[in-house]
Design a protein around this motif. Structure first.
Motif, PDB file in Angstrom:
ATOM      1  N   ASP A  50       0.811  -1.214   0.000  1.00 34.40           N
ATOM      2  CA  ASP A  50       0.000   0.000   0.000  1.00 34.40           C
ATOM      3  C   ASP A  50       0.853   1.277   0.000  1.00 34.40           C
ATOM      4  OD1 ASP A  50      -2.839  -1.066   0.118  1.00 34.40           O
ATOM      5  OD2 ASP A  50      -1.906  -2.123   1.783  1.00 34.40           O
ATOM      6  N   ILE A  77       1.647  -3.968  -3.743  1.00 29.72           N
ATOM      7  CA  ILE A  77       0.412  -4.686  -3.416  1.00 29.72           C
ATOM      8  C   ILE A  77      -0.594  -3.656  -2.907  1.00 29.72           C
ATOM      9  CG2 ILE A  77      -0.647  -6.426  -1.923  1.00 29.72           C
ATOM     10  CD1 ILE A  77       2.005  -7.942  -1.969  1.00 29.72           C
ATOM     11  N   VAL A  78      -1.703  -3.565  -3.604  1.00 29.71           N
ATOM     12  CA  VAL A  78      -2.744  -2.609  -3.200  1.00 29.71           C
ATOM     13  C   VAL A  78      -3.828  -3.419  -2.484  1.00 29.71           C
ATOM     14  CG1 VAL A  78      -4.325  -0.789  -3.951  1.00 29.71           C
ATOM     15  CG2 VAL A  78      -2.227  -1.244  -5.250  1.00 29.71           C
ATOM     16  N   GLN A  79      -3.773  -3.392  -1.178  1.00 24.74           N
ATOM     17  CA  GLN A  79      -4.749  -4.182  -0.412  1.00 24.74           C
ATOM     18  C   GLN A  79      -6.081  -3.453  -0.321  1.00 24.74           C
ATOM     19  OE1 GLN A  79      -2.505  -6.787   2.781  1.00 24.74           O
ATOM     20  NE2 GLN A  79      -2.137  -4.630   3.235  1.00 24.74           N
ATOM     21  N   HIS A  80      -6.004  -2.137  -0.305  1.00 25.02           N
ATOM     22  CA  HIS A  80      -7.212  -1.331  -0.085  1.00 25.02           C
ATOM     23  C   HIS A  80      -7.069  -0.056  -0.911  1.00 25.02           C
ATOM     24  CE1 HIS A  80     -10.592   0.499   1.703  1.00 25.02           C
ATOM     25  NE2 HIS A  80     -10.122   0.826   2.889  1.00 25.02           N
ATOM     26  N   MET A  81      -8.099   0.235  -1.706  1.00 30.68           N
ATOM     27  CA  MET A  81      -7.996   1.331  -2.674  1.00 30.68           C
ATOM     28  C   MET A  81      -8.580   2.646  -2.144  1.00 30.68           C
ATOM     29  SD  MET A  81      -6.698   2.151  -5.409  1.00 30.68           S
ATOM     30  CE  MET A  81      -6.931   3.744  -6.175  1.00 30.68           C
ATOM     31  N   SER A  86      -4.177   5.105  -0.863  1.00 34.91           N
ATOM     32  CA  SER A  86      -3.849   4.948  -2.279  1.00 34.91           C
ATOM     33  C   SER A  86      -3.689   6.267  -3.028  1.00 34.91           C
ATOM     34  CB  SER A  86      -4.947   4.131  -2.974  1.00 34.91           C
ATOM     35  OG  SER A  86      -6.137   4.900  -3.017  1.00 34.91           O
ATOM     36  N   CYS A 103      -3.286  -6.723  -7.014  1.00 40.45           N
ATOM     37  CA  CYS A 103      -4.515  -6.373  -6.294  1.00 40.45           C
ATOM     38  C   CYS A 103      -5.649  -7.276  -6.749  1.00 40.45           C
ATOM     39  CB  CYS A 103      -4.875  -4.903  -6.541  1.00 40.45           C
ATOM     40  SG  CYS A 103      -5.275  -4.530  -8.249  1.00 40.45           S
ATOM     41  N   SER A 104      -6.796  -7.124  -6.110  1.00 43.88           N
ATOM     42  CA  SER A 104      -7.973  -7.901  -6.521  1.00 43.88           C
ATOM     43  C   SER A 104      -8.536  -7.334  -7.825  1.00 43.88           C
ATOM     44  CB  SER A 104      -9.037  -7.848  -5.424  1.00 43.88           C
ATOM     45  OG  SER A 104      -9.529  -6.525  -5.303  1.00 43.88           O
ATOM     46  N   CYS A 107     -10.366  -4.242  -7.157  1.00 44.50           N
ATOM     47  CA  CYS A 107      -9.455  -3.138  -6.856  1.00 44.50           C
ATOM     48  C   CYS A 107      -8.923  -2.530  -8.164  1.00 44.50           C
ATOM     49  CB  CYS A 107      -8.315  -3.646  -5.977  1.00 44.50           C
ATOM     50  SG  CYS A 107      -7.207  -2.343  -5.443  1.00 44.50           S
ATOM     51  N   THR A 125      -3.716  -9.596 -11.043  1.00 45.32           N
ATOM     52  CA  THR A 125      -4.872  -9.690 -10.146  1.00 45.32           C
ATOM     53  C   THR A 125      -4.790 -10.995  -9.357  1.00 45.32           C
ATOM     54  OG1 THR A 125      -6.240 -10.619 -11.905  1.00 45.32           O
ATOM     55  CG2 THR A 125      -6.408  -8.259 -11.531  1.00 45.32           C
ATOM     56  N   GLU A 151     -13.182  -4.270  -2.300  1.00 43.82           N
ATOM     57  CA  GLU A 151     -12.019  -4.776  -3.047  1.00 43.82           C
ATOM     58  C   GLU A 151     -10.904  -5.302  -2.149  1.00 43.82           C
ATOM     59  OE1 GLU A 151     -12.269  -1.974  -1.797  1.00 43.82           O
ATOM     60  OE2 GLU A 151     -10.336  -1.055  -1.469  1.00 43.82           O
TER      61      GLU A 151
END
Ligand code: FEO
Length: 398
Positions: A50, A77-81, A86, A103-104, A107, A125, A151
């Motif tokens: 993040d 790694i983007v765990q939370h957007m 972010s 990321c997901s 996301c 992804t 996400e």
């Protein structure tokens, strides 16, 4: 100057603390500020977990430059957007153009909604159980939808037993120097802010948080690295059980929270008289003025106490405006499993109880103590028995 914090030889905090912010998300008071955590894992492949809010972007980029020196960044790694984690993603992506974004799927959609940088050529992804080997570390992704956006993923380092937990286990309040929770008196200095963060930010999503806690219960954990607050390296059982009680809406404390809305002091007097009677009976009580205490504090305390008393003057034929606002807020946060009583005051047509009950009657597993205490303008000494009986009815349900 950079300000990084070592967690392990190959894991460093590269986030920032904002101590000037008045209102987090424009609504939650943060008198002690807030931290935006980002973590850099240095392995054969370097991984950034993040980014941060734009308020701390300067120190964040300085931290990254300092830690990576001439080395590259391989993965972000983007765990939370949500932008508190972010807002600086595009800047980091531009600074390290060869870094893949992990990321997901959901996301990735959000990244494209927020930013214009070219994502697809560098996107990986991931979903539940997918892994990423970075050298010594093996990262496994765990989906955590609605903790607290849809996400969200959290990441488990299989070999070092580290849980990167996104918003879960976050708190309000900037760090006091150290990175570890045990460098402060967490129980007395931070637990109220941990509860306030949970109740207000994630509280509506208790079932989803409980599902995440159940998924992680099977994991051996040596470190928890959330996106706000401190890194935990001990006392996991008590911490997780506290979060599980909040996520399950199970009261932490048998006791009575009394919230009042008073214009000229007479409704306050009724609230104080009831609280005094309860206290004489040995009940733990807490009184809050809904026109003064921040709503986020009241929501947090409603997650703590088993019994709630709402006392309101009648206003525009219903409850007082500040009382209505806090009750709607409480209902929106999905509060459950409480015993509730009302005090209403009115000079010619007391009507606050009906209005308050209407807002709360949809809450799951809540019971209402009848009858409510009705005050006509002001209590008098001759009303003492009425007050004592009302307090006694609450006491009987404790
Ligand atoms: Fe700290 Fe949901 O963002």
């Amino acid at each position: 100057m950079h300000c990084t914090k070592k967690i392990k030889d190959d894991l460093v905090w590269v986030g920032g603390n904002d101590r000037r912010l008045e209102l987090f998300e424009g609504v939650y008071e943060v008198p002690e500020g807030i931290s935006y955590n980002a973590y850099l894992l240095k392995d054969e492949k370097n991984v950034l977990f993040d980014t941060v809010d734009k308020a701390v972007s300067e120190v964040f980029f300085e931290n990254l430059r300092h830690e990576l020196k001439d080395g590259g960044l391989d993965y972000i790694i983007v765990q939370h957007m949500e932008p508190d984690h972010s807002a600086t993603l595009a800047g980091a992506a531009e600074m390290y153009p060869s870094a893949k974004i992990v990321c997901s799927v959901r996301c990735a959609e959000f990244i494209k909604q927020f930013f214009d940088f070219e994502l697809d050529s560098r996107l990986i992804t991931v979903g539940e159980g997918d892994t990423l080997e970075t050298g010594k570390h093996l990262l496994r992704f765990i989906t955590a939808p609605m903790v607290h956006w849809p996400e969200v993923i959290v990441t488990y380092d299989e070999r070092e037993k580290i849980l990167f937990s996104a918003d879960a286990f976050g708190i309000f309040g900037a760090q006091q120097g150290g990175i570890f929770a045990d460098t402060v008196d967490f129980e007395s200095e931070c637990m109220d802010e941990a509860r306030r963060y949970f109740a207000n930010i994630v509280g509506k999503y208790g079932p989803q948080t409980a599902a995440l806690l159940k998924k992680t219960a099977a994991l051996e954990i040596r470190l928890i690295c959330p996106l706000h607050g401190y890194v935990f390296r001990r006392d996991f059982d008590s911490l997780i059980s506290k979060y599980m009680s909040w996520a399950s809406y199970i009261p932490e404390q048998k006791g009575v929270l009394i919230c009042y809305a008073s214009v000229y002091g007479n409704t306050q007097n009724a609230a104080e008289a009831v609280a005094a009677q309860l206290a004489e009976m040995g009940v733990q009580t807490r009184i809050m003025d809904v026109s003064k205490s921040p709503a986020s504090q009241i929501i947090a305390m409603s997650f703590k106490y088993s019994h709630l008393v709402f006392a309101s003057v009648t206003y525009n034929s219903g409850a007082f405006v500040t009382m209505e606002a806090v009750l709607h807020d409480m209902a929106a946060h999905n509060l459950q499993n409480r015993t509730i009583a009302f005090i209403q005051n009115g000079t010619w047509a007391p009507g606050a109880e009906k209005s308050m009950k209407k807002i709360l009657e949809g809450l799951k597993n809540c019971s209402f103590i009848e009858p409510s205490l009705t005050v006509k303008s002001a209590l008098h000494d001759t009303d003492f028995a009425k007050v004592r009986d009302f307090a006694g009815a609450i006491y009987k349900t404790l």
